[in-house]
Scaffold this active site. Structure first.
Site, PDB file in Angstrom:
ATOM      1  N   ASN A   1       0.832  -1.216   0.000  1.00 33.96           N
ATOM      2  CA  ASN A   1       0.000   0.000   0.000  1.00 33.96           C
ATOM      3  C   ASN A   1       0.864   1.263   0.000  1.00 33.96           C
ATOM      4  O   ASN A   1       0.511   2.255  -0.639  1.00 33.96           O
ATOM      5  CB  ASN A   1      -0.963  -0.011   1.190  1.00 33.96           C
TER       6      ASN A   1
ATOM      7  N   ASP B   1     -10.541   0.521  14.087  1.00 35.27           N
ATOM      8  CA  ASP B   1     -11.335   0.518  12.842  1.00 35.27           C
ATOM      9  C   ASP B   1     -12.714   1.168  13.009  1.00 35.27           C
ATOM     10  O   ASP B   1     -13.675   0.761  12.355  1.00 35.27           O
ATOM     11  CB  ASP B   1     -11.512  -0.916  12.296  1.00 35.27           C
TER      12      ASP B   1
ATOM     13  N   LEU C   1       0.117  -2.448  12.301  1.00 39.52           N
ATOM     14  CA  LEU C   1      -0.622  -3.387  13.149  1.00 39.52           C
ATOM     15  C   LEU C   1      -0.572  -3.005  14.626  1.00 39.52           C
ATOM     16  O   LEU C   1      -0.162  -3.789  15.474  1.00 39.52           O
ATOM     17  CB  LEU C   1      -0.054  -4.805  12.962  1.00 39.52           C
TER      18      LEU C   1
ATOM     19  N   HIS D   1      -8.361  -0.787   5.544  1.00 45.70           N
ATOM     20  CA  HIS D   1      -8.715  -2.070   6.171  1.00 45.70           C
ATOM     21  C   HIS D   1      -9.282  -3.009   5.092  1.00 45.70           C
ATOM     22  O   HIS D   1     -10.113  -2.586   4.285  1.00 45.70           O
ATOM     23  CB  HIS D   1      -9.742  -1.858   7.292  1.00 45.70           C
TER      24      HIS D   1
HETATM   25  C1  GRF Z   1      -3.393  -4.664   3.938  1.00 48.68           C
HETATM   26  O1  GRF Z   1      -4.301  -5.692   3.681  1.00 48.68           O
HETATM   27  C2  GRF Z   1      -4.054  -3.603   4.789  1.00 48.68           C
HETATM   28  O2  GRF Z   1      -5.400  -3.436   4.506  1.00 48.68           O
HETATM   29  C3  GRF Z   1      -3.899  -4.157   6.158  1.00 48.68           C
HETATM   30  O3  GRF Z   1      -2.626  -4.750   6.167  1.00 48.68           O
HETATM   31  C4  GRF Z   1      -2.270  -5.133   4.832  1.00 48.68           C
HETATM   32  C5  GRF Z   1      -0.976  -4.458   4.536  1.00 48.68           C
HETATM   33  O4  GRF Z   1      -0.427  -4.812   3.310  1.00 48.68           O
HETATM   34  N1  GRF Z   1      -4.163  -3.155   7.148  1.00 48.68           N
HETATM   35  P1  GRF Z   1       0.843  -4.071   2.768  1.00 48.68           P
HETATM   36  O5  GRF Z   1       1.887  -4.057   3.889  1.00 48.68           O
HETATM   37  O6  GRF Z   1       0.447  -2.680   2.366  1.00 48.68           O
HETATM   38  O7  GRF Z   1       1.323  -4.883   1.605  1.00 48.68           O
END
Ligand code: GRF
Length: 206
Positions: free
Chosen positions: A14, A150, A90, A109
């Site tokens: 992301n 969330d 996290l 999310h």
């Molecule tokens: C994603 O699914 C996001 O929604 C969740 O953790 C994951 C992170 O993926 N909160 P990345 O580290 O961006 O590949």
């Protein structure tokens, strides 16, 4: 350029979607700092590869979560961060940090909030819970961050259909593609102050 800070704990796909959005000129902002609470998060490497400053903050090096978040706030301020994006971060932010950046922190999310979210719903667990429940639809949600897990006002959502032969992995990878579509759009609106929060509703001013 508006200064963006990205918080993550993992792979950072992301983060990459935001970096790509900025490079394509779709997001009028600059990532000033990427913070990870995990030393080996690949997202840190992605940031370094793009010449972005990084910082690893180890909760265990601080007396309590308040001190940890104060150190985080100090880093964010030192890098002129105006907006924060949680991209696979996290952990829950302290109320003080949320208050300081009220309505300037967003999270992605991997489900349609308020389903399959909150404490314990992260990573593949979210998609496994969707399959175990037998839901036919899931998706991705971008929302503002408040003091809960969330629970903040929803900015954008997009649905993904569950297929009969899906595994948590296959479903998760289709949801992730949608995350990469939504998050850069939401960040672009955020840094242009086009998101207005009215109670629980977010109005997008195009
Ligand atoms: C994603 O699914 C996001 O929604 C969740 O953790 C994951 C992170 O993926 N909160 P990345 O580290 O961006 O590949």
């Amino acid at each position: 350029m508006k200064g963006i800070g990205v918080l993550l704990s993992g792979g950072g796909t992301n983060l990459q979607a935001i970096i790509d959005g900025i490079e394509k000129g779709e997001i009028p902002g600059k990532i000033n700092l990427v913070i990870s609470n995990r030393a080996n998060a690949y997202g840190l490497v992605r940031a370094e590869n793009s010449g972005i400053s990084t910082c690893y903050l180890n909760r265990k090096e601080y007396a309590d979560t308040k001190a940890f978040h104060q150190a985080m706030l100090d880093q964010l301020k030192a890098h002129d961060v105006e907006y924060i994006v949680l991209a696979g971060y996290l952990s829950i932010l302290s109320p003080g940090l949320v208050e300081h950046y009220r309505n300037r922190i967003i999270n992605i999310h991997p489900s349609l909030i308020p389903a399959f979210c909150g404490m314990g719903f992260y990573g593949q667990k979210v998609h496994q819970a969707v399959l175990d429940y037998g839901a036919k639809l899931t998706g991705a949600t971008v929302h503002f961050v408040d003091e809960g897990a969330d629970t903040g006002p929803i900015i954008m959502q997009k649905a993904v259909e569950v297929q009969a032969d899906d595994t948590a992995e296959s479903l998760g990878s289709r949801v992730l593609k949608v995350e990469h579509e939504l998050l850069p759009k939401a960040v672009a609106l955020l840094v242009q102050d086009k998101l207005k929060v009215l109670g629980r509703r977010v109005i997008i001013e195009e």
